[in-house]
Design an enzyme around this catalytic site. Structure first.
Site, mmCIF file in Angstrom:
data_model
loop_
_atom_site.group_PDB
_atom_site.id
_atom_site.type_symbol
_atom_site.label_atom_id
_atom_site.label_comp_id
_atom_site.label_asym_id
_atom_site.label_seq_id
_atom_site.Cartn_x
_atom_site.Cartn_y
_atom_site.Cartn_z
ATOM 1 C CD GLU A 19 -76.875 62.228 -128.686
ATOM 2 O OE1 GLU A 19 -77.085 62.896 -129.719
ATOM 3 O OE2 GLU A 19 -76.110 61.255 -128.641
ATOM 4 N NE ARG B 211 -77.744 59.339 -131.277
ATOM 5 C CZ ARG B 211 -77.822 58.674 -132.444
ATOM 6 N NH1 ARG B 211 -78.731 57.735 -132.644
ATOM 7 N NH2 ARG B 211 -76.970 58.922 -133.404
ATOM 8 C CB SER C 183 -73.559 64.736 -130.321
ATOM 9 O OG SER C 183 -72.809 64.250 -131.392
HETATM 10 C C1 LIG Z 1 -66.337 60.700 -127.711
HETATM 11 C C2 LIG Z 1 -67.771 60.213 -127.741
HETATM 12 C C3 LIG Z 1 -68.330 59.841 -128.948
HETATM 13 C C4 LIG Z 1 -69.652 59.392 -128.994
HETATM 14 N N1 LIG Z 1 -70.196 59.021 -130.190
HETATM 15 C C5 LIG Z 1 -71.473 58.598 -130.242
HETATM 16 C C6 LIG Z 1 -72.053 58.209 -131.496
HETATM 17 O O1 LIG Z 1 -71.420 58.216 -132.541
HETATM 18 N N2 LIG Z 1 -73.358 57.824 -131.495
HETATM 19 C C7 LIG Z 1 -74.104 57.776 -130.345
HETATM 20 O O2 LIG Z 1 -75.287 57.402 -130.409
HETATM 21 N N3 LIG Z 1 -73.583 58.138 -129.161
HETATM 22 C C8 LIG Z 1 -72.294 58.539 -129.072
HETATM 23 N N4 LIG Z 1 -71.757 58.896 -127.856
HETATM 24 C C9 LIG Z 1 -72.607 58.898 -126.651
HETATM 25 C C10 LIG Z 1 -72.589 57.592 -125.829
HETATM 26 O O3 LIG Z 1 -71.361 56.889 -126.006
HETATM 27 C C11 LIG Z 1 -73.746 56.676 -126.190
HETATM 28 O O4 LIG Z 1 -74.992 57.302 -125.909
HETATM 29 C C12 LIG Z 1 -73.709 55.342 -125.422
HETATM 30 O O5 LIG Z 1 -74.665 54.484 -125.972
HETATM 31 C C13 LIG Z 1 -73.975 55.483 -123.918
HETATM 32 O O6 LIG Z 1 -73.666 54.231 -123.302
HETATM 33 P P1 LIG Z 1 -73.140 54.147 -121.799
HETATM 34 O O7 LIG Z 1 -72.955 52.734 -121.460
HETATM 35 O O8 LIG Z 1 -71.973 55.024 -121.606
HETATM 36 O O9 LIG Z 1 -74.391 54.731 -121.013
HETATM 37 P P2 LIG Z 1 -74.380 55.746 -119.785
HETATM 38 O O10 LIG Z 1 -73.882 57.072 -120.249
HETATM 39 O O11 LIG Z 1 -73.719 55.118 -118.607
HETATM 40 O O12 LIG Z 1 -75.949 55.856 -119.517
HETATM 41 C C14 LIG Z 1 -76.820 56.476 -120.447
HETATM 42 C C15 LIG Z 1 -78.269 56.172 -120.030
HETATM 43 O O13 LIG Z 1 -78.509 54.783 -120.242
HETATM 44 C C16 LIG Z 1 -79.006 54.176 -119.049
HETATM 45 N N5 LIG Z 1 -78.507 52.799 -119.024
HETATM 46 C C17 LIG Z 1 -77.222 52.386 -119.199
HETATM 47 N N6 LIG Z 1 -77.156 51.041 -119.153
HETATM 48 C C18 LIG Z 1 -78.425 50.599 -118.960
HETATM 49 C C19 LIG Z 1 -79.016 49.308 -118.811
HETATM 50 N N7 LIG Z 1 -78.290 48.181 -118.889
HETATM 51 N N8 LIG Z 1 -80.360 49.225 -118.610
HETATM 52 C C20 LIG Z 1 -81.113 50.346 -118.557
HETATM 53 N N9 LIG Z 1 -80.616 51.588 -118.667
HETATM 54 C C21 LIG Z 1 -79.287 51.716 -118.876
HETATM 55 C C22 LIG Z 1 -78.446 55.041 -117.914
HETATM 56 O O14 LIG Z 1 -79.205 54.900 -116.727
HETATM 57 C C23 LIG Z 1 -78.523 56.430 -118.540
HETATM 58 O O15 LIG Z 1 -79.814 56.965 -118.376
HETATM 59 C C24 LIG Z 1 -70.429 59.327 -127.792
HETATM 60 C C25 LIG Z 1 -69.836 59.703 -126.572
HETATM 61 C C26 LIG Z 1 -68.513 60.135 -126.543
HETATM 62 C C27 LIG Z 1 -67.901 60.512 -125.224
#
Ligand SMILES: Cc1cc2nc3c(=O)[nH]c(=O)nc-3n(C[C@H](O)[C@H](O)[C@H](O)COP(=O)(O)OP(=O)(O)OC[C@H]3O[C@@H](n4cnc5c(N)ncnc54)[C@H](O)[C@@H]3O)c2cc1C
Length: 301
Positions: free
Chosen positions: A294, A174, A224
């Site tokens: 996380e 992560r 998580s």
């Molecule tokens: C129901 C549920 C299930 C999930 N299951 C998992 C799982 O199985 N495994 C897992 O790893 N995670 C899981 N997650 C967490 C999450 O979906 C992941 O961490 C995902 O990768 C976050 O992506 P996002 O686009 O929503 O990022 P955001 O939440 O919008 O941002 C997260 C971080 O990334 C940065 N960021 C986003 N895009 C960019 C970019 N293009 N360039 C630079 N920085 C950037 C943001 O500034 C922020 O700091 C889950 C979440 C939920 C709600």
């Protein structure tokens, strides 16, 4: 911060933005106060223009994917939140898939399946973007972004463009180098393998079923809440501490999966933060394990 001059520059350059936009509308937790300016970028040129303006007018910028790993302050986010979800192009070239960083992981999984490419099935059901996924090195069911990404393009807040190979991304559990620098991922290159359509679909179906069975997907959350501590599972430790169903305000430890703090009933950031603190203290005193979040906290303190 000269917000008026910043907004004027956005307007003059045809960049879409909203003022005082509630972040609870843009996070999977359905929590968060207002962003001063909520910008929807359409392409790299717009990103470069807005970063130049942000620098000139001293406006802080936060990059938003799908908001699925965020806990946003009830006091909102100062400056500009830049949403990348409209930069979502996906191109397939043989065994390579090239995505703009705002593409959803699920859309890329579907595209991979349509082209009989295997390796991405683990990400089906992770509700984030490709950029957010790489930033977090998202992973599930035994695989992670590290295993399939080969390269990423980025821009810097200073307006430089560059590319980075996998070995320089420092992808770990992560985490990635993008957590330590200010680079904005604009494009991600995946290398997959030829597979069988039916097997890929079956794997995706199986993993979605497992998620539905084990995770409280019927409530808003950010997935998580805690990282997996070495040698333990956060959910098991929380369960052992008797905290399943523990509520503070509208936030609750899920009764289905103790690793998830859910927005049970109109929770705000304060409720979730207090519940997280409570869980950490209880688990530390019961098991001696220091849980690390996380979920990423963003916004005014
Ligand atoms: C129901 C549920 C299930 C999930 N299951 C998992 C799982 O199985 N495994 C897992 O790893 N995670 C899981 N997650 C967490 C999450 O979906 C992941 O961490 C995902 O990768 C976050 O992506 P996002 O686009 O929503 O990022 P955001 O939440 O919008 O941002 C997260 C971080 O990334 C940065 N960021 C986003 N895009 C960019 C970019 N293009 N360039 C630079 N920085 C950037 C943001 O500034 C922020 O700091 C889950 C979440 C939920 C709600």
């Amino acid at each position: 911060m000269q917000l008026d001059s910043f907004k004027r520059t956005l307007g003059e350059n045809g960049i879409d933005f909203l003022l005082n936009e509630p972040m609870k509308n843009h996070t999977s937790f359905k929590i968060g106060g207002n962003a001063d300016v909520f910008v929807s970028a359409r392409d790299e040129e717009q990103l470069l223009t807005l970063f130049a303006a942000a620098k000139e007018y001293d406006v802080p910028v936060f990059i938003l994917g799908k908001g699925s790993n965020l806990l946003v302050s009830d006091k909102g986010i100062e400056g500009a939140v830049v949403y990348l979800g409209n930069m979502d192009g996906i191109t397939v070239k043989g065994e390579e898939i090239i995505c703009e960083s705002g593409a959803s992981l699920c859309a890329v999984c579907v595209k991979a399946k349509e082209n009989s490419l295997t390796g991405l099935e683990f990400a089906y059901g992770i509700p984030g973007t490709v950029g957010g996924g790489l930033y977090m090195n998202a992973g599930a069911y035994g695989s992670e972004m590290k295993n399939i990404v080969v390269k990423a393009d980025y821009i810097t807040p200073d307006g430089c463009k560059g590319s980075m190979e996998l070995e320089d991304m420092k992808l770990g559990y992560r985490t990635s180098v993008f957590k330590l620098n200010e680079k904005i991922i604009t494009r991600v290159y995946f290398k997959l393998k030829k597979g069988e359509d039916k097997e890929i679909q079956a794997k995706m179906n199986e993993l979605i079923s497992r998620r539905k069975e084990k995770q409280p997907l019927e409530y808003p959350s950010a997935g998580s809440t805690f990282k997996r501590p070495e040698g333990y599972f956060a959910g098991a430790l929380i369960q052992q501490s008797g905290l399943m169903g523990k509520r503070i305000g509208g936030a609750m430890v899920s009764e289905k999966h103790a690793g998830f703090v859910i927005n049970y009933e109109n929770a705000n950031c304060e409720d979730v933060t207090r519940l997280i603190d409570y869980i950490r203290q209880k688990v530390l005193s019961d098991s001696g394990v220091n849980l690390e979040t996380e979920v990423i906290f963003v916004g005014r303190k």
